[in-house]
Design a protein around this motif. Structure first.
Motif, PDB file in Angstrom:
ATOM      1  N   VAL A 138      43.151  81.943  21.724  1.00 37.82           N
ATOM      2  CA  VAL A 138      42.390  82.786  20.798  1.00 37.82           C
ATOM      3  C   VAL A 138      42.605  84.268  21.082  1.00 37.82           C
ATOM      4  N   ASP A 139      42.650  84.627  22.373  1.00 38.69           N
ATOM      5  CA  ASP A 139      42.777  86.026  22.755  1.00 38.69           C
ATOM      6  C   ASP A 139      44.252  86.435  22.712  1.00 38.69           C
ATOM      7  N   THR A 140      44.609  87.244  21.749  1.00 43.32           N
ATOM      8  CA  THR A 140      45.998  87.665  21.578  1.00 43.32           C
ATOM      9  C   THR A 140      46.226  89.106  22.028  1.00 43.32           C
ATOM     10  N   ARG A 141      45.334  89.629  22.853  1.00 39.75           N
ATOM     11  CA  ARG A 141      45.505  90.995  23.322  1.00 39.75           C
ATOM     12  C   ARG A 141      46.678  91.093  24.301  1.00 39.75           C
ATOM     13  N   ILE A 142      47.350  92.237  24.266  1.00 45.53           N
ATOM     14  CA  ILE A 142      48.441  92.508  25.193  1.00 45.53           C
ATOM     15  C   ILE A 142      47.821  92.868  26.542  1.00 45.53           C
ATOM     16  N   ARG A 143      48.118  92.070  27.554  1.00 50.31           N
ATOM     17  CA  ARG A 143      47.539  92.305  28.877  1.00 50.31           C
ATOM     18  C   ARG A 143      48.556  92.862  29.868  1.00 50.31           C
ATOM     19  N   GLY A 144      49.808  92.501  29.691  1.00 50.70           N
ATOM     20  CA  GLY A 144      50.818  92.941  30.644  1.00 50.70           C
ATOM     21  C   GLY A 144      52.199  92.904  30.032  1.00 50.70           C
ATOM     22  N   GLU A 145      53.195  93.112  30.880  1.00 50.91           N
ATOM     23  CA  GLU A 145      54.572  93.207  30.399  1.00 50.91           C
ATOM     24  C   GLU A 145      55.046  91.880  29.810  1.00 50.91           C
ATOM     25  N   LEU A 146      54.609  90.749  30.384  1.00 54.78           N
ATOM     26  CA  LEU A 146      55.047  89.454  29.863  1.00 54.78           C
ATOM     27  C   LEU A 146      54.560  89.247  28.430  1.00 54.78           C
ATOM     28  N   ASP A 147      53.324  89.664  28.147  1.00 53.18           N
ATOM     29  CA  ASP A 147      52.825  89.591  26.767  1.00 53.18           C
ATOM     30  C   ASP A 147      53.612  90.524  25.864  1.00 53.18           C
ATOM     31  N   LEU A 148      53.949  91.686  26.394  1.00 50.42           N
ATOM     32  CA  LEU A 148      54.705  92.667  25.605  1.00 50.42           C
ATOM     33  C   LEU A 148      56.089  92.130  25.238  1.00 50.42           C
ATOM     34  N   ARG A 149      56.713  91.419  26.179  1.00 51.41           N
ATOM     35  CA  ARG A 149      58.060  90.899  25.947  1.00 51.41           C
ATOM     36  C   ARG A 149      58.102  89.860  24.823  1.00 51.41           C
ATOM     37  N   LYS A 150      56.958  89.223  24.560  1.00 47.19           N
ATOM     38  CA  LYS A 150      56.905  88.240  23.485  1.00 47.19           C
ATOM     39  C   LYS A 150      56.925  88.909  22.106  1.00 47.19           C
ATOM     40  N   VAL A 151      56.634  90.213  22.081  1.00 47.94           N
ATOM     41  CA  VAL A 151      56.542  90.937  20.815  1.00 47.94           C
ATOM     42  C   VAL A 151      57.764  91.802  20.562  1.00 47.94           C
ATOM     43  N   THR A 152      58.251  92.466  21.612  1.00 49.03           N
ATOM     44  CA  THR A 152      59.346  93.415  21.429  1.00 49.03           C
ATOM     45  C   THR A 152      60.279  93.404  22.625  1.00 49.03           C
ATOM     46  N   GLY A 153      61.504  93.760  22.377  1.00 47.05           N
ATOM     47  CA  GLY A 153      62.481  93.895  23.447  1.00 47.05           C
ATOM     48  C   GLY A 153      62.702  95.340  23.837  1.00 47.05           C
ATOM     49  N   ALA A 154      61.825  96.237  23.385  1.00 49.33           N
ATOM     50  CA  ALA A 154      61.957  97.652  23.713  1.00 49.33           C
ATOM     51  C   ALA A 154      61.838  97.871  25.217  1.00 49.33           C
ATOM     52  N   SER A 155      62.499  98.910  25.695  1.00 49.47           N
ATOM     53  CA  SER A 155      62.469  99.223  27.124  1.00 49.47           C
ATOM     54  C   SER A 155      61.055  99.605  27.555  1.00 49.47           C
ATOM     55  N   VAL A 156      60.682  99.146  28.738  1.00 50.43           N
ATOM     56  CA  VAL A 156      59.401  99.547  29.324  1.00 50.43           C
ATOM     57  C   VAL A 156      59.671 100.726  30.246  1.00 50.43           C
ATOM     58  N   LEU A 157      59.210 101.893  29.848  1.00 43.98           N
ATOM     59  CA  LEU A 157      59.472 103.105  30.621  1.00 43.98           C
ATOM     60  C   LEU A 157      58.667 103.149  31.901  1.00 43.98           C
ATOM     61  N   GLY A 158      57.531 102.476  31.907  1.00 43.59           N
ATOM     62  CA  GLY A 158      56.698 102.473  33.099  1.00 43.59           C
ATOM     63  C   GLY A 158      55.329 101.926  32.794  1.00 43.59           C
ATOM     64  N   GLY A 159      54.566 101.738  33.849  1.00 44.83           N
ATOM     65  CA  GLY A 159      53.203 101.233  33.716  1.00 44.83           C
ATOM     66  C   GLY A 159      52.240 102.117  34.479  1.00 44.83           C
ATOM     67  N   ILE A 160      51.076 102.363  33.892  1.00 42.23           N
ATOM     68  CA  ILE A 160      50.053 103.204  34.504  1.00 42.23           C
ATOM     69  C   ILE A 160      48.836 102.339  34.773  1.00 42.23           C
ATOM     70  N   ALA A 161      48.476 102.216  36.025  1.00 42.92           N
ATOM     71  CA  ALA A 161      47.331 101.387  36.399  1.00 42.92           C
ATOM     72  C   ALA A 161      46.025 102.063  35.996  1.00 42.92           C
ATOM     73  N   TYR A 162      45.031 101.245  35.693  1.00 42.43           N
ATOM     74  CA  TYR A 162      43.720 101.778  35.328  1.00 42.43           C
ATOM     75  C   TYR A 162      43.097 102.475  36.528  1.00 42.43           C
ATOM     76  N   ASP A 163      42.607 103.660  36.304  1.00 41.95           N
ATOM     77  CA  ASP A 163      41.966 104.449  37.358  1.00 41.95           C
ATOM     78  C   ASP A 163      40.651 104.976  36.816  1.00 41.95           C
ATOM     79  N   ALA A 164      39.551 104.555  37.443  1.00 41.23           N
ATOM     80  CA  ALA A 164      38.231 104.976  36.970  1.00 41.23           C
ATOM     81  C   ALA A 164      38.063 106.496  37.059  1.00 41.23           C
ATOM     82  N   ASP A 165      38.729 107.126  38.037  1.00 41.11           N
ATOM     83  CA  ASP A 165      38.602 108.580  38.188  1.00 41.11           C
ATOM     84  C   ASP A 165      39.331 109.336  37.085  1.00 41.11           C
ATOM     85  N   ALA A 166      40.262 108.651  36.389  1.00 40.10           N
ATOM     86  CA  ALA A 166      41.030 109.330  35.349  1.00 40.10           C
ATOM     87  C   ALA A 166      40.158 109.760  34.177  1.00 40.10           C
TER      88      ALA A 166
END
Length: 500
Positions: free
Chosen positions: A198-226
């Motif tokens: 039921v939940d089709t939200r993009i959670r990570g790179e593996l989910d992203l790869r199922k939608v697009t083959g575009a290059s992943v430039l990088g990942g930014i981790a969640y930071d509460a201080d941000a």
């Protein structure tokens, strides 16, 4: 789904599965605790026939006994056997109710008849078992007698008297706990599978790869201080957040190395994915390498660049587009690096028309002429068409994908809208990724690898010192990163350039 998908599902939903398992175990324990214990007493009878003792008669008698003993199993639960038991023990129940407490069976192909009685009292269960055995012996003797004064050819004898059990037969606590454990785990797994479907939200790179083959430039981790400190300059130099943007900057320099344009649009599918902070920090990161960078706030609906950088946005992009100001006067310097910012200006009633105008095209060309890199913060793709309009006028698009915010269908629509305008998608930036999770960025180890050290070394060599060394630094950077001797002969995307 493949095995790796199931393993990822287990890792992603381990807390739900563990909670369901523990709840099942707890409920099973409570059920065992509050279930009234019952005790089972057993007695065993031997069925024999009257004969003279010859071999032939013994064989015939044994066959006869085995044939008759099956009938005695059913006879043991009939009123003719149970009513005398009720009368003798003074039980307050009828024959049918008593029959529910009794079970009888034959042990294999023998002539042994087992009678079991289950009751809440161990003493009463033994007494009932004994009484049923004696009543069955009497009933069989009467039923098998050929005449009133005749002798029954069958004789039943008690070989194992009933005794009061010392431990309850039910509840079986171990069995209850095992059943609760398995049931809880099954419910947890079922919920995890349902949630995954039921939940089709993009959670990570593996989910992203199922939608697009575009290059992943990088990942930014969640930071509460941000939330309170969104800028790259507010984070420690060696923090994971700073390393992430350095990695994105390095990967972006490799994206479309043959591209001649120096401008890009940073956008997302929906609001709240972090595209504005990504655009601002990417511009800061590029400026830290010594490049002259222009940051343009083209989100004319919810402008945030001026707020993040603490700049005045009363005069800016819209002011220039309507022809009421000089571009050089509107570019506001920020920080100690070579970063200049064009804020949004007053919010207009027709943002799409302004961004699609010839004045906007002229602005981008002018900025590319005077700066080494132009970063444009655009509105989200799905709510409005502004970003798609801008994507046609720049060298490429960086799409920010907020983890657990955007759904696969939304991302597909965004990519489709960019394809329709023939936009060049340079890559995707995964934002708000969990730091420790199966959905965390799979290449996060690059942040401490030789790749980043190489990029940092390149940044140090590109740090501005004097204007006269700018061409030399450009050559050094190409030699370090691209292994090229002549940067002019081999243009690269967002490499350091002097003014044209």
């Amino acid at each position: 789904m493949e095995i790796v998908d199931y393993l990822r599902l287990l890792r992603r939903n381990w807390l739900v599965i563990a909670t369901a398992t523990l709840v099942g175990l707890l409920l099973a324990g409570l059920a065992a605790m509050f279930t009234t214990p019952t005790y089972t007493a057993r007695t065993q009878l031997f069925v024999a026939t009257q004969n003279s003792g010859s071999v032939l008669e013994l064989q015939q008698g044994n066959t006869f006994s085995q044939a008759r003993v099956a009938s005695y199993v059913e006879t043991a639960k009939t009123p003719v056997v149970l009513q005398p038991v009720i009368d003798s023990l003074g039980l307050d129940l009828g024959p049918s109710a008593l029959a529910n407490k009794i079970s009888a069976n034959v042990e294999g192909s023998t002539v042994l008849l087992n009678i079991s009685v289950t009751d809440s009292s161990p003493v009463r269960s033994a007494a009932i078992a004994e009484a049923v055995a004696n009543s069955l012996i009497s009933a069989v003797d009467r039923l098998e007698s050929p005449t009133k004064d005749g002798t029954s050819p069958v004789r039943l004898s008690i070989v194992t008297p009933a005794s009061a059990p010392t431990s309850p037969a039910s509840p079986n606590t171990a069995l209850y706990l095992a059943a609760g454990l398995l049931l809880g785990a099954a419910i947890g797994l079922g919920f995890a599978l349902l949630r995954s479907a039921v939940d089709t939200r993009i959670r990570g790179e593996l989910d992203l790869r199922k939608v697009t083959g575009a290059s992943v430039l990088g990942g930014i981790a969640y930071d509460a201080d941000a939330t309170k400190k969104p800028l790259l300059t507010q984070a420690p130099t060696q923090s994971p957040r700073a390393e992430s943007f350095r990695q994105i900057r390095t990967n972006l320099q490799f994206a479309h190395v043959s591209h001649s344009s120096k401008s890009l649009v940073v956008t997302s599918s929906l609001p709240g994915e972090g595209k504005s902070t990504t655009a601002v920090n990417l511009a800061i990161s590029l400026a830290q390498t010594g490049q002259r960078v222009a940051l343009v706030d083209a989100d004319l609906r919810r402008p945030m660049v001026g707020e993040y950088l603490g700049l005045d946005r009363s005069v800016g992009l819209t002011t220039f587009l309507v022809g009421q100001g000089n571009l050089e006067d509107m570019m506001q310097p920020w920080g100690t690096d070579t970063l200049h910012v064009l804020t949004s200006g007053q919010i207009p009633p027709n943002p799409s028309e302004l961004l699609g105008s010839a004045s906007m095209t002229s602005l981008i060309e002018a900025l590319e002429h005077h700066y080494d890199a132009v970063v444009i913060d655009a509105p989200p793709l799905l709510p409005v068409t502004d970003a798609a309009v801008l994507a046609q006028r720049v060298g490429g698009v960086v799409l920010v994908v907020g983890s657990q915010i955007v759904k696969t269908t939304d991302l597909q629509k965004s990519l489709t809208s960019l394809e329709m305008v023939e936009a060049d998608v340079l890559g995707v930036v995964m934002n708000r990724l969990p730091a420790k999770d199966p959905d965390s960025y799979t290449y996060s180890y690059y942040s401490s690898s030789n790749t980043n050290r190489m990029a940092d070394h390149a940044s140090e060599r590109l740090a501005p010192s004097t204007a006269s060394r700018k061409d030399e630094r450009s050559k050094d950077f190409n030699q370090i990163v691209f292994g090229e001797e002549d940067s002019a002969a081999s243009p690269h995307y967002f490499g350091p350039r002097g003014r044209s």
